[in-house]
Design a protein around this motif. Structure first.
Motif, PDB file in Angstrom:
ATOM      1  N   ASP A 107       3.413 -10.803 -21.348  1.00 41.89           N
ATOM      2  CA  ASP A 107       3.149 -11.401 -20.040  1.00 41.89           C
ATOM      3  C   ASP A 107       4.225 -11.028 -19.032  1.00 41.89           C
ATOM      4  O   ASP A 107       3.924 -10.693 -17.885  1.00 41.89           O
TER       5      ASP A 107
ATOM      6  N   ALA B 156       3.949  -8.732 -15.444  1.00 44.30           N
ATOM      7  CA  ALA B 156       4.457  -9.166 -14.142  1.00 44.30           C
ATOM      8  C   ALA B 156       5.500  -8.192 -13.603  1.00 44.30           C
ATOM      9  O   ALA B 156       5.490  -7.864 -12.409  1.00 44.30           O
TER      10      ALA B 156
ATOM     11  N   HIS C 136       3.791  -5.100 -12.243  1.00 41.07           N
ATOM     12  CA  HIS C 136       3.178  -5.358 -10.941  1.00 41.07           C
ATOM     13  C   HIS C 136       4.237  -5.524  -9.855  1.00 41.07           C
ATOM     14  O   HIS C 136       4.000  -5.167  -8.699  1.00 41.07           O
TER      15      HIS C 136
ATOM     16  N   LEU D 242       4.298 -13.554  -8.558  1.00 41.18           N
ATOM     17  CA  LEU D 242       3.427 -12.630  -9.287  1.00 41.18           C
ATOM     18  C   LEU D 242       2.957 -13.247 -10.600  1.00 41.18           C
ATOM     19  O   LEU D 242       1.789 -13.081 -10.982  1.00 41.18           O
TER      20      LEU D 242
ATOM     21  N   GLN E 207       0.279 -15.623  -9.464  1.00 40.27           N
ATOM     22  CA  GLN E 207      -0.865 -14.894  -8.911  1.00 40.27           C
ATOM     23  C   GLN E 207      -1.738 -14.291 -10.013  1.00 40.27           C
ATOM     24  O   GLN E 207      -2.961 -14.295  -9.907  1.00 40.27           O
ATOM     25  N   TYR E 208      -1.118 -13.792 -11.054  1.00 40.63           N
ATOM     26  CA  TYR E 208      -1.871 -13.163 -12.138  1.00 40.63           C
ATOM     27  C   TYR E 208      -2.232 -14.154 -13.253  1.00 40.63           C
ATOM     28  O   TYR E 208      -2.689 -13.758 -14.314  1.00 40.63           O
TER      29      TYR E 208
END
Length: 65
Positions: free
Chosen positions: A24, A28, A31, A42, A45-46
């Motif tokens: 995970d 992030a 991104h 982030l 957001q994800y």
């Protein structure tokens, strides 16, 4: 405190306190390279952290500054 050290401490907090997986966090961070956004946002957001966890992260960052 250097930015690099602070990032390592944040990653440790995410892994140890919020129990985020390495996968995970890698998503992030990948991104973050492209979106150039703050890591906590982030993660949220994800869908990697919920709103309560985001608040914990922001509280941690505030207390570390």
């Amino acid at each position: 405190m250097t930015t690099g050290k602070k990032n390592i401490e944040l990653l440790d907090f995410l892994h140890n306190e919020l129990e985020l997986s390495d996968k995970d966090m890698a998503v992030a961070l990948k991104h973050q390279e492209f979106d150039n956004g703050p890591l906590p946002m982030l993660l949220w957001q994800y869908g990697l952290v919920d709103l309560q966890q985001l608040e914990q992260i922001l509280d941690w960052l505030y207390n570390e500054s």
